[in-house]
Design a protein around this motif. Structure first.
Motif, mmCIF file in Angstrom:
data_model
loop_
_atom_site.group_PDB
_atom_site.id
_atom_site.type_symbol
_atom_site.label_atom_id
_atom_site.label_comp_id
_atom_site.label_asym_id
_atom_site.label_seq_id
_atom_site.Cartn_x
_atom_site.Cartn_y
_atom_site.Cartn_z
ATOM 1 N N SER A 14 0.836 -1.211 0.000
ATOM 2 C CA SER A 14 0.000 0.000 0.000
ATOM 3 C C SER A 14 0.866 1.255 0.000
ATOM 4 N N THR A 15 1.906 1.253 0.814
ATOM 5 C CA THR A 15 2.819 2.391 0.846
ATOM 6 C C THR A 15 3.511 2.567 -0.501
ATOM 7 N N SER A 16 3.937 1.481 -1.102
ATOM 8 C CA SER A 16 4.592 1.546 -2.413
ATOM 9 C C SER A 16 3.645 2.069 -3.480
ATOM 10 N N LEU A 17 2.400 1.651 -3.436
ATOM 11 C CA LEU A 17 1.418 2.139 -4.400
ATOM 12 C C LEU A 17 1.155 3.628 -4.206
ATOM 13 N N TYR A 18 1.084 4.072 -2.963
ATOM 14 C CA TYR A 18 0.894 5.496 -2.703
ATOM 15 C C TYR A 18 2.079 6.304 -3.226
ATOM 16 N N VAL A 19 3.287 5.840 -2.936
ATOM 17 C CA VAL A 19 4.491 6.537 -3.410
ATOM 18 C C VAL A 19 4.504 6.568 -4.937
ATOM 19 N N THR A 20 4.119 5.466 -5.569
ATOM 20 C CA THR A 20 4.060 5.416 -7.029
ATOM 21 C C THR A 20 3.040 6.405 -7.576
ATOM 22 N N ALA A 21 1.893 6.505 -6.927
ATOM 23 C CA ALA A 21 0.862 7.455 -7.363
ATOM 24 C C ALA A 21 1.359 8.897 -7.270
ATOM 25 N N VAL A 22 2.035 9.231 -6.185
ATOM 26 C CA VAL A 22 2.587 10.587 -6.034
ATOM 27 C C VAL A 22 3.665 10.840 -7.082
ATOM 28 N N ALA A 23 4.512 9.846 -7.323
ATOM 29 C CA ALA A 23 5.572 9.991 -8.321
ATOM 30 C C ALA A 23 4.982 10.174 -9.717
ATOM 31 N N LEU A 24 3.931 9.425 -10.037
ATOM 32 C CA LEU A 24 3.273 9.588 -11.340
ATOM 33 C C LEU A 24 2.671 10.977 -11.475
ATOM 34 N N PHE A 25 2.048 11.461 -10.401
ATOM 35 C CA PHE A 25 1.490 12.810 -10.428
ATOM 36 C C PHE A 25 2.586 13.847 -10.685
ATOM 37 N N MET A 26 3.706 13.691 -9.992
ATOM 38 C CA MET A 26 4.805 14.645 -10.157
ATOM 39 C C MET A 26 5.406 14.546 -11.563
ATOM 40 N N TYR A 27 5.563 13.324 -12.068
ATOM 41 C CA TYR A 27 6.141 13.132 -13.400
ATOM 42 C C TYR A 27 5.241 13.714 -14.478
ATOM 43 N N PHE A 28 3.967 13.342 -14.463
ATOM 44 C CA PHE A 28 3.057 13.838 -15.490
ATOM 45 C C PHE A 28 2.697 15.300 -15.272
ATOM 46 N N GLY A 29 2.778 15.768 -14.039
ATOM 47 C CA GLY A 29 2.548 17.188 -13.767
ATOM 48 C C GLY A 29 3.577 18.064 -14.451
ATOM 49 N N THR A 30 4.827 17.593 -14.492
ATOM 50 C CA THR A 30 5.857 18.366 -15.184
ATOM 51 C C THR A 30 5.656 18.335 -16.689
ATOM 52 N N LEU A 31 5.089 17.252 -17.198
ATOM 53 C CA LEU A 31 4.859 17.155 -18.643
ATOM 54 C C LEU A 31 3.753 18.088 -19.113
ATOM 55 N N ILE A 32 2.769 18.334 -18.244
ATOM 56 C CA ILE A 32 1.670 19.211 -18.657
ATOM 57 C C ILE A 32 1.820 20.611 -18.063
ATOM 58 N N LYS A 33 3.023 20.913 -17.620
ATOM 59 C CA LYS A 33 3.397 22.260 -17.181
ATOM 60 C C LYS A 33 2.746 22.703 -15.875
ATOM 61 N N ILE A 34 2.395 21.757 -15.007
ATOM 62 C CA ILE A 34 1.896 22.142 -13.682
ATOM 63 C C ILE A 34 3.090 22.633 -12.869
ATOM 64 N N GLY A 35 2.970 23.775 -12.283
ATOM 65 C CA GLY A 35 4.028 24.292 -11.430
ATOM 66 C C GLY A 35 5.121 25.043 -12.167
ATOM 67 N N ARG A 36 4.861 25.469 -13.384
ATOM 68 C CA ARG A 36 5.886 26.185 -14.149
ATOM 69 C C ARG A 36 5.690 27.702 -14.104
ATOM 70 N N THR A 37 4.852 28.150 -13.205
ATOM 71 C CA THR A 37 4.644 29.586 -13.076
ATOM 72 C C THR A 37 5.302 30.066 -11.789
#
Length: 104
Positions: A14-37
């Motif tokens: 469960s902890t690994s899945l949560y960490v993976t979900a956060v990592a995916l959010f951070m990875y794809f967030g950078t691809l769609i320019k979240i946090g670039r302002t």
């Protein structure tokens, strides 16, 4: 003892899945320019995510062992925490090996 190992594996996965979900959010967030302002919301959001992650992972790993310890089941609490950390350590080593393999 088998029930404790099962609970420990569930906690670690469960902890690994949560960490993976956060990592995916951070990875794809950078691809769609979240946090670039340049706003205050970027560091605030990252710090909030960090604190939330610490709370969630702390609950997943330490929650049940702490409850068992308070209930007077100290041996079971220590066993559960030890097995959870061992399973999580194995998952972490596998992730690091995969990182090395796929980084080539």
């Amino acid at each position: 003892m088998k029930e404790i190992k099962k609970k420990a594996l569930i906690n670690a996965v469960s902890t690994s899945l949560y960490v993976t979900a956060v990592a995916l959010f951070m990875y794809f967030g950078t691809l769609i320019k979240i946090g670039r302002t340049n706003t205050i919301f970027v560091p605030v959001s990252l710090l909030l995510l960090f604190v939330l992650s610490a709370a969630v992972t702390g609950f997943l790993i330490f929650g049940k062992p702490a409850q068992l310890y308070v209930d007077g089941k100290k041996k079971e609490a220590l066993s559960l925490l030890t097995y959870t950390m061992a399973f999580f350590g194995v998952i972490t080593v596998i992730a690091l090996i995969l990182l090395i393999i796929f980084s080539r």
